[in-house]
Design a protein around this motif. Sequence first.
Motif, PDB file in Angstrom:
ATOM      1  N   ASN A 189      -7.206  -2.187   6.787  1.00 32.14           N
ATOM      2  CA  ASN A 189      -6.670  -0.853   7.187  1.00 32.14           C
ATOM      3  C   ASN A 189      -5.409  -1.052   6.575  1.00 32.14           C
ATOM      4  OD1 ASN A 189      -6.490   1.947   7.616  1.00 32.14           O
ATOM      5  ND2 ASN A 189      -6.297   1.765   9.497  1.00 32.14           N
ATOM      6  N   ALA A 190      -5.056   0.077   5.832  1.00 32.51           N
ATOM      7  CA  ALA A 190      -3.405   0.225   5.141  1.00 32.51           C
ATOM      8  C   ALA A 190      -3.486   1.580   4.872  1.00 32.51           C
ATOM      9  CB  ALA A 190      -3.194  -0.851   4.011  1.00 32.51           C
TER      10      ALA A 190
ATOM     11  N   GLN B 138      -1.749  -4.776  -2.152  1.00 39.42           N
ATOM     12  CA  GLN B 138      -1.924  -4.607  -0.798  1.00 39.42           C
ATOM     13  C   GLN B 138      -0.647  -3.412  -0.497  1.00 39.42           C
ATOM     14  OE1 GLN B 138      -4.098  -5.070   1.445  1.00 39.42           O
ATOM     15  NE2 GLN B 138      -3.376  -4.213   3.271  1.00 39.42           N
ATOM     16  N   SER B 139      -0.952  -2.587   0.339  1.00 34.67           N
ATOM     17  CA  SER B 139       0.132  -1.741   0.978  1.00 34.67           C
ATOM     18  C   SER B 139       0.155  -2.371   2.374  1.00 34.67           C
ATOM     19  CB  SER B 139      -0.346  -0.108   1.231  1.00 34.67           C
ATOM     20  OG  SER B 139       0.573   0.384   1.766  1.00 34.67           O
ATOM     21  N   THR B 140       1.571  -2.224   2.603  1.00 30.29           N
ATOM     22  CA  THR B 140       1.949  -2.783   4.139  1.00 30.29           C
ATOM     23  C   THR B 140       1.613  -1.645   5.118  1.00 30.29           C
ATOM     24  OG1 THR B 140       4.277  -2.318   3.854  1.00 30.29           O
ATOM     25  CG2 THR B 140       3.720  -4.355   3.130  1.00 30.29           C
ATOM     26  N   SER B 141       1.739  -2.040   6.449  1.00 31.43           N
ATOM     27  CA  SER B 141       1.726  -0.930   7.471  1.00 31.43           C
ATOM     28  C   SER B 141       2.730   0.111   7.265  1.00 31.43           C
ATOM     29  CB  SER B 141       1.649  -1.678   8.812  1.00 31.43           C
ATOM     30  OG  SER B 141       2.825  -2.160   9.101  1.00 31.43           O
TER      31      SER B 141
ATOM     32  N   TYR C 168      -8.023  -1.395  -0.510  1.00 34.93           N
ATOM     33  CA  TYR C 168      -7.294  -2.343  -1.160  1.00 34.93           C
ATOM     34  C   TYR C 168      -7.889  -3.357  -1.910  1.00 34.93           C
ATOM     35  CZ  TYR C 168      -3.236   0.882  -0.331  1.00 34.93           C
ATOM     36  OH  TYR C 168      -2.386   1.944  -0.401  1.00 34.93           O
TER      37      TYR C 168
END
Length: 491
Positions: free
Chosen positions: A181-182, A397-400, A299
């Motif tokens: 999840n991101a 990827q996107s970080t949190s 992602y």
Amino acid sequence: MNNIPEIKVGIVAVSRDCFPMTLSESRRQAVVASYKAKYGDIYECPVVVESEVHMQQALADVNANGCDALVVYLGNFGPETSETLLAKYFNGPVMFVAAAEETGSNLIDGRGDAYCGMLNASYNLKLRNIRAYIPEYPVGTADEVADMINEFMPIARTIVGLNNLKIISFGPRPQDFLACNAPIKQLYNLGVEIEENSELDLFEAFKNHEGDARIPEVVKSMEEELGTGNKKPEILPKLAQYELTLLDWVEAHRGSRKYVAIAGKCWPAFQTQFGCVPCYVNSRLTDRGIPVSCEVDIYGALSEFIGTVISQDTVTLLDINNTVPADMFDEDIKGKYNYTQKDTFMGFHCGNTAASKLSFCSMNFQRIMARTLPEEVTQGTLEGDIIPGDITFFRLQSTSDAKLRAYVAQGEVLPVATRSFGAIGVFAIPEMGRFYRHVLVEKNYPHHGAVAFGHFGKALYEVFKYLGVEAEEIDYNHPKALPYKTENPFA
């Protein structure tokens, strides 16, 4: 594959007004001749840009001739303002490259100083916040520049693809899979659209495809692909129904977008309600250039699409899954390949890797799910050992907290029998143990990684840079001599 861009590249020569325009023009012609001889078609803009008026004329010309990507060629020093405005107003990926001097016998009127002009061009691009691709060493002869343009093509395809991509997802991430999840904010920053749906919507569409007249034709296609691996023929009609559901959904929901990727749901309720698992269908769509990730990994689907466009080949999405046992390493790898045990691991997923990327395959049930569910509702996985050869493991990827981050690691799948289940291979990446600890663990990456079949690290790295990922956030597997920032020097 009909889900990736085919692009037309154009080249525009630029010239500073105190240098001979003919120098840029003749050098451009030489680049075009070399590129056409080596690689194929390229559109040659007849306008040489010396002023903003020329810039507007060149822009109108490349647009009128259907160019999706642009090469700005500094045949001499070049006009800083006009050339960078051309990149600003062109609606597509842009590359800047410069001409090397041609001969020591003509360094008076025949000297172009593009080596110097490239510095000013890069400075002006930064001033205007314009993203452009500049090769590792962006100055060269006509043949060298032609090679640079060819290296630009997969990067340009990817940028065009992302600007026309919609990711369709179904359902929230399963419980205990929060790693996938991101935040979706970065998708919009990248130019990607996202359509998030309930898995109940998908189930309704699936039910509406019961008895679809096209099911027998899809079943026949599956039978031909599986051959002797068709161990569960009774599940094929249901899988065909699901495949048609996804394909029809794509066509009904792509909207204004040309390209689509899917982040699908596969558990915990999928099996009991749909009566199968979607792994094999996911593999078939991915093999057509429509990546389908597991476990609603948005992602992951994005990364798969990028790998598909760059490689122009089928990709897969795997768990960075389990270690290679010591006895297996000693028997099958030690002394035969130049890797330590920590360089190796097994990449695995239940059965989403396309048959074309497996050494052998058979339809089976999902063994992990079958530990808690009736076996008959877990059928639909494609099992087999992944083909040996070069691979690139990567992820965007996107970080949190909604920052872009990426990694790229080149290695290979070893020709070693896995002795296990699912779609699986024995992977070897130099210094993987350190990469695992100081990149994957340290930077909180999820367990899913995209796999391209071949070495595409150079193009992936440049794509991530073009997309705006900060250089310090693009990681790779460091050689022994280069420690990570978090690596204990006394360990």
